[in-house]
Design an enzyme around this catalytic site. Structure first.
Site, PDB file in Angstrom:
ATOM      1  N   GLY A  42       0.743  -1.193  -0.029  1.00 49.83           N
ATOM      2  CA  GLY A  42      -0.184  -0.087  -0.073  1.00 49.83           C
ATOM      3  C   GLY A  42       0.751   1.268  -0.092  1.00 49.83           C
ATOM      4  N   CYS A  43       1.870   1.141   0.817  1.00 46.79           N
ATOM      5  CA  CYS A  43       2.708   2.626   0.813  1.00 46.79           C
ATOM      6  C   CYS A  43       3.374   2.634  -0.583  1.00 46.79           C
ATOM      7  CB  CYS A  43       3.710   2.294   2.027  1.00 46.79           C
ATOM      8  SG  CYS A  43       2.918   2.264   3.651  1.00 46.79           S
ATOM      9  N   THR A  44       3.965   1.453  -0.957  1.00 48.66           N
ATOM     10  CA  THR A  44       4.571   1.798  -2.326  1.00 48.66           C
ATOM     11  C   THR A  44       3.731   2.251  -3.677  1.00 48.66           C
ATOM     12  OG1 THR A  44       6.318  -0.110  -1.665  1.00 48.66           O
ATOM     13  CG2 THR A  44       6.087   0.648  -3.845  1.00 48.66           C
TER      14      THR A  44
END
Length: 148
Positions: free
Chosen positions: A32-34
């Site tokens: 999700g962060c990437t």
């Protein structure tokens, strides 16, 4: 810190200047962060064209952030909040991220050049993304605020 590697980061360098889109990420190298960081990367030029800067914040070490930035071509600064001081000050401290302890909630703040927070969104869960398009609209509206 950005794609060139670790460096000291001081939030005060942004006061009285350009608006800032401040993105909080729970953890580098997570899916999700990437995805969200790459979305910010892909929108960097349009955000810069509105006179704003993007800054990412996570509790990861500067070394993890440097590797993550390099792997994903992130050209905006990443601030390591390893001591969780910034996430606490902004009220986005996540007590327990997937069993690894305290981290940051996924959030976005738009801060005008005077340091006034103009937009805030905190994702309901770390798996949900924030609405970067809405944050960009908030940046665009700052021109209206400055002209009123």
């Amino acid at each position: 810190m950005g794609s060139d590697g670790p460096a000291d980061f001081n939030f005060s360098q942004y006061r009285g200047g350009s608006p800032v889109v401040l993105l909080f990420f729970p953890g580098a190298f997570t899916g999700g962060c990437t995805s969200e960081a790459c979305e910010a990367r892909d929108n960097l030029n349009s955000i810069a064209a509105m006179g704003a800067k993007v800054v990412g914040v996570s509790v990861d070490s500067i070394f993890a952030q440097a590797a993550w930035a390099k792997e994903n071509g992130l050209k905006f600064p990443l601030a390591s909040d390893y001591r969780r001081e910034v996430v606490d000050a902004y009220g986005v401290l996540l007590p327990n991220f997937v069993g690894m302890g305290p981290s940051s909630e996924r959030a976005v703040f738009v801060i005008d050049g005077s340091g006034v927070i103009r937009y805030v969104e905190v994702a309901p869960t770390p798996g949900d993304k924030v609405n970067l398009a809405a944050a960009k609209e908030a940046v665009a509206s700052l021109g209206s605020v400055a002209n009123s």
